[in-house]
Design an enzyme around this catalytic site. Structure first.
Site, short mmCIF file in Angstrom:
data_model
loop_
_atom_site.label_atom_id
_atom_site.label_comp_id
_atom_site.label_asym_id
_atom_site.label_seq_id
_atom_site.Cartn_x
_atom_site.Cartn_y
_atom_site.Cartn_z
N GLY A 1 -16.94 -5.91 9.73
CA GLY A 1 -16.02 -5.42 9.22
C GLY A 1 -16.40 -6.40 7.15
O GLY A 1 -15.98 -5.34 6.61
N ALA B 1 -13.66 -3.60 12.20
CA ALA B 1 -13.04 -3.36 11.19
C ALA B 1 -12.55 -4.89 10.70
O ALA B 1 -12.89 -5.73 9.44
CB ALA B 1 -11.55 -2.53 10.59
N GLY C 1 -2.58 2.51 13.29
CA GLY C 1 -1.68 1.68 11.83
C GLY C 1 -2.49 2.07 10.76
O GLY C 1 -3.38 3.40 10.36
N LYS D 1 0.71 -1.10 0.09
CA LYS D 1 0.26 -0.37 -0.27
C LYS D 1 0.82 1.30 -0.30
O LYS D 1 -0.16 2.43 -0.71
CB LYS D 1 -0.59 0.06 0.77
CG LYS D 1 -1.76 -0.74 1.12
CD LYS D 1 -3.64 -1.05 2.44
CE LYS D 1 -3.98 -1.75 1.74
NZ LYS D 1 -5.51 -2.22 3.35
N ALA E 1 -4.63 0.19 8.55
CA ALA E 1 -5.80 0.50 8.44
C ALA E 1 -7.30 1.66 9.40
O ALA E 1 -7.53 2.23 9.25
CB ALA E 1 -7.07 -0.36 8.31
#
Lengths: 275, 275
Positions: free
Chosen positions: A256, A233, A146, A84, A148
């Protein structure tokens, strides 16, 4: 999808020479769920498109990706662990969320080049929107700063909550994210610190605590107010320890899997956008 | 394919993170039939694999292909127009037919690198084998000494026919192919020249005459012996002018679609071979 009157027994009806190609790039790749879920979303929208797994080793990424993007019928890529951050260099244009987060998870072909943006947080907001749960004017506590968590924090901040409190076991990381959000949304009441629940309407978990066989709660709590909305999530298990507690106490819960569906829908919008 | 009890409404069952990837590389790409036909063959064999179109522009080929081959879950490629000659440089090992023809149309991952071979001719021979029509000891006339014709000539020559006669409107091209076949198969009676049918058991068309709306026959004939077997490599239309004439005169006919099925089956064997 295709004209079934033209389908012979020795052909499948879901891929042809005209099919537009999408991929998910990651390492490892076997565990990803995007191929079956994005492709189902393409079908629902009657698009002749497919998303396939693309397993790229870390040493190959820098040379391989720019060439892969030259496939003329490739219209978009999803990036997952560990790419990412690295995928950002592939973009010609950067979306608003990605500019703040500093990472992308989707790349879409545009007339002017490749546009990148990050949709983890947008998917979370979309899940709330689909359930008719307002974020504007609400007081949110986000656990986990973090990858996410950062994306979710940015997307939440865009929805004009009354306040946004950030907690991470790594206090420095929470403070850094709070500073980033404050710079991008100067009017918003953002803070980093311990996870106090007294004045919170919406509790969001973006830590890995409770994933798979992990029985832990992300913070030490034994009861929740039924007025609270609780989001997790984590996709597997569907009912995490936190969501089980929230259900027991009568909270509204958002899962999630709803975030994943919301994200897929918004990324397909992004893939199909003109310009 | 996949465990259907695990399939949710928001997922398709034909692609996942574990799916092995194959591609057909060409320019243009929209007209190819390999994606739907190869993928159907994978399904018939219960292989979790898909073949997708990969549109590569001629200027991109040399830089893109070596990188594409580094995708770790890509196990094979098919090459179509205009890449059968250029694809040869990608091989680490060359199959027997490809060594003679000087071109490849399939590339398969092996422990020792990428193996290339050409299957156009093998597909033709496979079509005859499936129909139980002997090639050994028969006298064959092949029309067309271009790419497809060359591959068919090499595959036919491998089947020990009594003789092989080659005709092309470009007499030099037919002579060059005859010389190549003679070098590779020294004991075989090979000749190049006008298309005489008197002493022929098997007539094969590998020219484009009769394709789509082209009403021409590949050679000037108005009748055929019913003892003759007539093959046409053209896939569309299914019944070419040549095959229509052959059927009228009571010949045994073998169609381009049978060659395509034969080729697909042999290429999937090749893709799945060990070593």
């Amino acid at each position: 999808m295709s004209d079934s009157s033209q389908t012979f027994a020795d052909q499948v009806d879901y891929v042809s020479g005209r099919t537009r190609l999408f991929g998910i790039v990651g390492h490892p790749i076997e565990q990803v769920r995007s191929p079956e879920m994005f492709t189902a979303e393409f079908r629902r929208r009657a698009l002749d498109a497919i998303l396939v797994p693309m397993h790229v080793l870390p040493d190959d990424f820098d040379a391989l990706l720019p060439q892969l993007l030259r496939l003329s019928n490739l219209d978009g890529l999803i990036f997952t662990i560990p790419y990412k951050l690295r995928a950002r260099v592939l973009t010609d244009q950067l979306g608003g969320q990605a500019r703040i987060v500093g990472a992308i998870n989707a790349l879409g072909r545009r007339a002017g080049g490749w546009r990148g943006d990050i949709f983890d947080g947008i998917g979370c907001v979309e899940a709330f929107r689909r359930r008719g749960i307002a974020l504007a004017g609400r007081r949110a506590l986000l656990l986990g700063a973090g990858g996410a968590g950062s994306a979710i924090a940015v997307a939440l901040a865009s929805e004009q909550p009354a306040s946004l409190r950030l907690y991470d076991v790594d206090a420095t990381r929470a403070q850094a994210l709070a500073a980033t959000i404050t710079r991008a949304f100067p009017g918003l009441a953002v803070s980093a610190g311990p996870p106090q629940l007294d004045d919170i309407d919406i509790l969001l978990n973006a830590t890995p605590a409770g994933m798979l066989d992990d029985a832990r709660l992300p913070i030490a709590i034994d009861a929740l107010s039924p007025a609270m909305t609780v989001f997790d999530a984590i996709v597997k298990p569907e009912t995490t320890p936190l969501l089980a507690l929230a259900e027991r106490d009568g909270c509204t819960t958002v899962r999630g899997r709803e975030m994943m569906r919301g994200q897929i829908s918004r990324i397909v919008d992004f893939f199909m956008a003109e310009g």
